[in-house]
Scaffold this active site. Structure first.
Site, PDB file in Angstrom:
ATOM      1  N   ARG A  79     -11.885   6.648  46.503  1.00 65.44           N
ATOM      2  CA  ARG A  79     -13.206   6.159  46.084  1.00 65.44           C
ATOM      3  C   ARG A  79     -14.287   6.623  47.058  1.00 65.44           C
ATOM      4  O   ARG A  79     -15.390   7.003  46.649  1.00 65.44           O
ATOM      5  CB  ARG A  79     -13.206   4.630  45.988  1.00 65.44           C
ATOM      6  CG  ARG A  79     -12.487   4.081  44.766  1.00 65.44           C
ATOM      7  CD  ARG A  79     -12.542   2.566  44.708  1.00 65.44           C
ATOM      8  NE  ARG A  79     -13.906   2.076  44.552  1.00 65.44           N
ATOM      9  CZ  ARG A  79     -14.540   1.965  43.388  1.00 65.44           C
ATOM     10  NH1 ARG A  79     -13.934   2.340  42.270  1.00 65.44           N
ATOM     11  NH2 ARG A  79     -15.763   1.493  43.328  1.00 65.44           N
ATOM     12  N   HIS A 131     -20.726  -8.232  49.075  1.00 63.34           N
ATOM     13  CA  HIS A 131     -19.342  -7.836  48.820  1.00 63.34           C
ATOM     14  C   HIS A 131     -18.785  -6.867  49.852  1.00 63.34           C
ATOM     15  O   HIS A 131     -17.751  -6.252  49.618  1.00 63.34           O
ATOM     16  CB  HIS A 131     -19.221  -7.237  47.414  1.00 63.34           C
ATOM     17  CG  HIS A 131     -19.448  -8.240  46.330  1.00 63.34           C
ATOM     18  ND1 HIS A 131     -19.643  -7.880  45.006  1.00 63.34           N
ATOM     19  CD2 HIS A 131     -19.525  -9.593  46.366  1.00 63.34           C
ATOM     20  CE1 HIS A 131     -19.830  -8.979  44.276  1.00 63.34           C
ATOM     21  NE2 HIS A 131     -19.762 -10.018  45.085  1.00 63.34           N
TER      22      HIS A 131
END
Length: 264
Positions: A79, A131
């Protein structure tokens, strides 16, 4: 040069600008839709290549990491490689421009994001991450930070090696500094978000639904304390919480909105 908006949307942007012009405290919450405009896949997007057999929800958890740390670490390294060259889009730049000029305009513009990339920081914003941070790491055992903890990372020095790293303090495995499914949000970041939402006069939700938590909780908190709520989302969910809906991509709307604020 600003992109052209429809007459109806232009009218709504003017309404929003008028509302924001008189506000002293503004809270902005951004979500995956803002990063998606820079080409960063969202968790709803189907995995590709070697990872198409997996769901993101099945990899982004402490249980998955404990079960197969190399698999989860490899996925995050993939990612990172996928998004390392992505750049801020017009929405990021408009928000940063607004935030940087806010003090001279007598405003406090607090930016909270659910995104884990550093595109807001690249654009020049001061940002609170709910987050976590994609480019930061910490130990899965002793929780100590590992490596570069700066706001923006020099991507040219990054390694995308999938080999696991051990903590120099306790020998535990190093993990991404991301809030995984089932984990608590960082206390300091959440406190900042709650305080900002509770005391703002206008709450703006950008690229995230006002019905999905924690966005919904912050928007509801702002609303219950008398704030007006603006939603910027190409696919808004109708609800009684939102006072003004700007149904378009943030990269289209935000430059117009900030330009309008500077005009008035």
């Amino acid at each position: 040069m600003l992109a052209e908006l429809s007459p109806q949307l232009t009218s709504e942007v003017t309404r929003a600008a008028t509302l924001l012009q008189s506000a002293k405290r503004i809270c902005i919450l951004t979500g995956a839709g803002v990063s998606a405009e820079s080409g960063i896949p969202t968790f709803r997007d189907k995995q590709t290549g070697l990872w198409e057999q997996y769901r993101a929800e099945d990899l982004a958890s402490i249980d998955a990491f404990m079960r197969d740390p190399e698999l989860v670490w490899s996925w995050y390294q993939w990612r990172r490689q996928l998004v390392h060259d992505k750049a801020p889009n017009p929405a990021h730049h408009a928000i940063a421009k607004w935030q940087q000029r806010a003090e001279s305009q007598g405003q406090q513009v607090t930016l909270i994001t659910q995104n884990v990339d550093d595109l807001h920081e690249q654009a020049g914003s001061t940002t609170t991450h709910l987050h976590g941070h994609l480019w930061r790491n910490r130990c899965s055992q002793c929780d100590r930070p590992y490596g570069d903890q700066s706001e923006t990372v020099d991507k040219s020095t990054l390694s995308f090696d999938s080999e696991l790293i051990n903590c120099p303090h306790c020998d535990g495995y190093i993990r991404p500094d991301i809030v995984w499914f089932g984990e608590m949000l960082p206390t300091g970041a959440w406190q900042t978000a709650e305080d900002s939402a509770a005391h703002c006069e206008v709450f703006i939700s950008i690229g995230t639904s006002s019905l999905v938590y924690p966005a919904a909780g912050l928007a509801q908190l702002a609303k219950s304390n008398g704030a007006k709520v603006i939603e910027i989302n190409p696919n808004p969910t109708p609800n009684t919480l939102v006072d003004i809906t700007l149904a378009e991509k943030a990269g289209m709307v935000m430059p117009h909105l900030v330009h309008k604020l500077n005009e008035e």
